[in-house]
Motif scaffolding. Structure first.
Motif, PDB file in Angstrom:
ATOM      1  N   VAL A  14       0.839  -1.200   0.000  1.00 31.38           N
ATOM      2  CA  VAL A  14       0.000   0.000   0.000  1.00 31.38           C
ATOM      3  C   VAL A  14       0.870   1.245   0.000  1.00 31.38           C
ATOM      4  CG1 VAL A  14      -1.633   1.361   1.367  1.00 31.38           C
ATOM      5  CG2 VAL A  14      -2.047  -1.061   1.006  1.00 31.38           C
ATOM      6  N   SER A  15       1.940   1.265   0.787  1.00 25.00           N
ATOM      7  CA  SER A  15       2.797   2.445   0.771  1.00 25.00           C
ATOM      8  C   SER A  15       3.511   2.612  -0.543  1.00 25.00           C
ATOM      9  CB  SER A  15       3.799   2.510   1.866  1.00 25.00           C
ATOM     10  OG  SER A  15       4.240   1.592   2.546  1.00 25.00           O
ATOM     11  N   LYS A  16       3.791   1.519  -1.221  1.00 24.17           N
ATOM     12  CA  LYS A  16       4.435   1.599  -2.531  1.00 24.17           C
ATOM     13  C   LYS A  16       3.529   2.313  -3.540  1.00 24.17           C
ATOM     14  CE  LYS A  16       6.442  -1.352  -6.107  1.00 24.17           C
ATOM     15  NZ  LYS A  16       6.765  -2.721  -6.483  1.00 24.17           N
ATOM     16  N   VAL A  17       2.270   1.887  -3.646  1.00 25.61           N
ATOM     17  CA  VAL A  17       1.374   2.503  -4.621  1.00 25.61           C
ATOM     18  C   VAL A  17       0.879   3.879  -4.186  1.00 25.61           C
ATOM     19  CG1 VAL A  17       0.609   0.357  -5.679  1.00 25.61           C
ATOM     20  CG2 VAL A  17      -0.696   1.296  -3.800  1.00 25.61           C
ATOM     21  N   SER A  18       0.791   4.118  -2.885  1.00 24.79           N
ATOM     22  CA  SER A  18       0.297   5.418  -2.426  1.00 24.79           C
ATOM     23  C   SER A  18       1.297   6.537  -2.711  1.00 24.79           C
ATOM     24  CB  SER A  18      -0.051   5.383  -0.941  1.00 24.79           C
ATOM     25  OG  SER A  18       1.113   5.227  -0.158  1.00 24.79           O
ATOM     26  N   GLY A  19       2.529   6.177  -3.051  1.00 28.73           N
ATOM     27  CA  GLY A  19       3.530   7.188  -3.382  1.00 28.73           C
ATOM     28  C   GLY A  19       3.184   7.982  -4.630  1.00 28.73           C
ATOM     29  N   VAL A  20       2.378   7.450  -5.520  1.00 29.20           N
ATOM     30  CA  VAL A  20       2.000   8.178  -6.739  1.00 29.20           C
ATOM     31  C   VAL A  20       0.680   8.937  -6.581  1.00 29.20           C
ATOM     32  CG1 VAL A  20       3.235   6.648  -8.304  1.00 29.20           C
ATOM     33  CG2 VAL A  20       0.832   6.249  -7.853  1.00 29.20           C
ATOM     34  N   VAL A  21      -0.042   8.708  -5.495  1.00 26.70           N
ATOM     35  CA  VAL A  21      -1.316   9.398  -5.287  1.00 26.70           C
ATOM     36  C   VAL A  21      -1.010  10.835  -4.858  1.00 26.70           C
ATOM     37  CG1 VAL A  21      -3.444   9.469  -3.932  1.00 26.70           C
ATOM     38  CG2 VAL A  21      -2.494   7.269  -4.639  1.00 26.70           C
ATOM     39  N   PRO A  22      -1.484  11.828  -5.611  1.00 28.10           N
ATOM     40  CA  PRO A  22      -1.196  13.217  -5.264  1.00 28.10           C
ATOM     41  C   PRO A  22      -1.914  13.643  -3.984  1.00 28.10           C
ATOM     42  CG  PRO A  22      -2.700  13.125  -7.127  1.00 28.10           C
ATOM     43  CD  PRO A  22      -2.287  11.718  -6.819  1.00 28.10           C
ATOM     44  N   SER A  23      -1.273  14.521  -3.212  1.00 30.54           N
ATOM     45  CA  SER A  23      -1.893  14.974  -1.967  1.00 30.54           C
ATOM     46  C   SER A  23      -2.993  15.999  -2.224  1.00 30.54           C
ATOM     47  CB  SER A  23      -0.838  15.554  -1.028  1.00 30.54           C
ATOM     48  OG  SER A  23      -0.144  16.608  -1.673  1.00 30.54           O
ATOM     49  N   ARG A  24      -2.874  16.759  -3.323  1.00 33.29           N
ATOM     50  CA  ARG A  24      -3.910  17.737  -3.676  1.00 33.29           C
ATOM     51  C   ARG A  24      -4.165  17.663  -5.174  1.00 33.29           C
ATOM     52  NH1 ARG A  24      -4.778  22.303  -0.107  1.00 33.29           N
ATOM     53  NH2 ARG A  24      -3.638  21.918   1.798  1.00 33.29           N
ATOM     54  N   THR A  25      -5.413  17.486  -5.524  1.00 33.50           N
ATOM     55  CA  THR A  25      -5.805  17.456  -6.934  1.00 33.50           C
ATOM     56  C   THR A  25      -7.288  17.775  -7.050  1.00 33.50           C
ATOM     57  OG1 THR A  25      -5.918  16.123  -8.938  1.00 33.50           O
ATOM     58  CG2 THR A  25      -6.201  14.962  -6.874  1.00 33.50           C
ATOM     59  N   PRO A  26      -7.694  18.457  -8.105  1.00 32.39           N
ATOM     60  CA  PRO A  26      -9.130  18.696  -8.301  1.00 32.39           C
ATOM     61  C   PRO A  26      -9.870  17.446  -8.793  1.00 32.39           C
ATOM     62  CG  PRO A  26      -7.870  19.657 -10.094  1.00 32.39           C
ATOM     63  CD  PRO A  26      -6.875  19.136  -9.088  1.00 32.39           C
ATOM     64  N   LEU A  27      -9.126  16.421  -9.203  1.00 30.52           N
ATOM     65  CA  LEU A  27      -9.729  15.186  -9.698  1.00 30.52           C
ATOM     66  C   LEU A  27      -9.817  14.189  -8.547  1.00 30.52           C
ATOM     67  CD1 LEU A  27      -7.637  14.978 -12.979  1.00 30.52           C
ATOM     68  CD2 LEU A  27      -9.927  15.934 -12.693  1.00 30.52           C
ATOM     69  N   THR A  28     -11.003  14.054  -7.972  1.00 30.97           N
ATOM     70  CA  THR A  28     -11.161  13.247  -6.752  1.00 30.97           C
ATOM     71  C   THR A  28     -10.839  11.775  -6.939  1.00 30.97           C
ATOM     72  OG1 THR A  28     -13.517  13.011  -7.198  1.00 30.97           O
ATOM     73  CG2 THR A  28     -12.860  14.795  -5.742  1.00 30.97           C
ATOM     74  N   PHE A  29     -10.979  11.234  -8.161  1.00 28.11           N
ATOM     75  CA  PHE A  29     -10.688   9.812  -8.352  1.00 28.11           C
ATOM     76  C   PHE A  29      -9.208   9.509  -8.164  1.00 28.11           C
ATOM     77  CE2 PHE A  29     -10.055  11.552 -12.553  1.00 28.11           C
ATOM     78  CZ  PHE A  29      -8.949  10.862 -13.034  1.00 28.11           C
ATOM     79  N   LEU A  30      -8.345  10.515  -8.185  1.00 33.52           N
ATOM     80  CA  LEU A  30      -6.912  10.282  -7.995  1.00 33.52           C
ATOM     81  C   LEU A  30      -6.525  10.125  -6.528  1.00 33.52           C
ATOM     82  CD1 LEU A  30      -5.405  12.744 -10.615  1.00 33.52           C
ATOM     83  CD2 LEU A  30      -5.736  10.288 -10.826  1.00 33.52           C
ATOM     84  N   TYR A  31      -7.461  10.354  -5.611  1.00 32.85           N
ATOM     85  CA  TYR A  31      -7.181  10.200  -4.180  1.00 32.85           C
ATOM     86  C   TYR A  31      -7.255   8.746  -3.728  1.00 32.85           C
ATOM     87  CZ  TYR A  31      -7.535  15.223  -3.261  1.00 32.85           C
ATOM     88  OH  TYR A  31      -7.328  16.566  -3.241  1.00 32.85           O
ATOM     89  N   ASN A  32      -7.590   7.830  -4.614  1.00 38.56           N
ATOM     90  CA  ASN A  32      -7.898   6.462  -4.227  1.00 38.56           C
ATOM     91  C   ASN A  32      -6.887   5.446  -4.739  1.00 38.56           C
ATOM     92  OD1 ASN A  32     -10.459   7.135  -3.015  1.00 38.56           O
ATOM     93  ND2 ASN A  32     -11.154   7.535  -5.084  1.00 38.56           N
ATOM     94  N   ILE A  33      -6.877   4.310  -4.068  1.00 39.18           N
ATOM     95  CA  ILE A  33      -6.145   3.135  -4.524  1.00 39.18           C
ATOM     96  C   ILE A  33      -7.204   2.104  -4.909  1.00 39.18           C
ATOM     97  CG2 ILE A  33      -4.601   1.259  -3.859  1.00 39.18           C
ATOM     98  CD1 ILE A  33      -3.299   3.206  -1.881  1.00 39.18           C
ATOM     99  N   HIS A  34      -7.112   1.593  -6.129  1.00 38.40           N
ATOM    100  CA  HIS A  34      -8.081   0.619  -6.630  1.00 38.40           C
ATOM    101  C   HIS A  34      -7.565  -0.781  -6.300  1.00 38.40           C
ATOM    102  CE1 HIS A  34     -10.483  -0.926 -10.355  1.00 38.40           C
ATOM    103  NE2 HIS A  34     -10.752  -1.588  -9.262  1.00 38.40           N
ATOM    104  N   ALA A  35      -8.406  -1.588  -5.676  1.00 38.77           N
ATOM    105  CA  ALA A  35      -8.043  -2.963  -5.316  1.00 38.77           C
ATOM    106  C   ALA A  35      -8.947  -3.942  -6.053  1.00 38.77           C
ATOM    107  CB  ALA A  35      -8.172  -3.170  -3.814  1.00 38.77           C
ATOM    108  N   VAL A  36      -8.325  -4.981  -6.643  1.00 42.91           N
ATOM    109  CA  VAL A  36      -9.072  -6.028  -7.337  1.00 42.91           C
ATOM    110  C   VAL A  36      -8.579  -7.374  -6.807  1.00 42.91           C
ATOM    111  CG1 VAL A  36      -9.543  -7.115  -9.557  1.00 42.91           C
ATOM    112  CG2 VAL A  36      -9.341  -4.634  -9.419  1.00 42.91           C
ATOM    113  N   LEU A  37      -9.520  -8.216  -6.370  1.00 39.00           N
ATOM    114  CA  LEU A  37      -9.182  -9.543  -5.864  1.00 39.00           C
ATOM    115  C   LEU A  37      -9.650 -10.586  -6.866  1.00 39.00           C
ATOM    116  CD1 LEU A  37      -8.137 -11.313  -3.518  1.00 39.00           C
ATOM    117  CD2 LEU A  37     -10.465 -11.282  -2.602  1.00 39.00           C
ATOM    118  N   LYS A  38      -8.712 -11.397  -7.326  1.00 40.66           N
ATOM    119  CA  LYS A  38      -9.028 -12.527  -8.213  1.00 40.66           C
ATOM    120  C   LYS A  38      -8.374 -13.759  -7.614  1.00 40.66           C
ATOM    121  CE  LYS A  38      -9.493  -9.936 -12.465  1.00 40.66           C
ATOM    122  NZ  LYS A  38      -8.975  -9.682 -13.792  1.00 40.66           N
TER     123      LYS A  38
END
Length: 64
Positions: A14-38
């Motif tokens: 989680v810390s690895k992928v959260s490094g690319v999530v911007p702390s401030r952005t007008p695009l709210t979908f960029l605040y999230n980490i998408h998880a898929v379980l298969k």
């Protein structure tokens, strides 16, 4: 989605992928980490709009 995984490996990924999530952005979908379980494979995806970072974790999948 239900799965079991050790705390340490999960937090590392989680810390690895959260490094690319911007702390401030007008695009709210960029605040999230998408998880898929298969099955027993959990894929985490994050983006800043330009760069995508994807990582996998082997987990004990209970429910997709």
């Amino acid at each position: 989605m239900k799965f079991k995984v050790g705390q340490e490996p999960f937090l590392q990924k989680v810390s690895k992928v959260s490094g690319v999530v911007p702390s401030r952005t007008p695009l709210t979908f960029l605040y999230n980490i998408h998880a898929v379980l298969k099955g027993n494979d959990l894929t985490l995806t994050a983006s800043d709009g330009d760069v995508f970072l994807i990582t996998d974790i082997v987990v004990e999948g209970i429910e997709d």
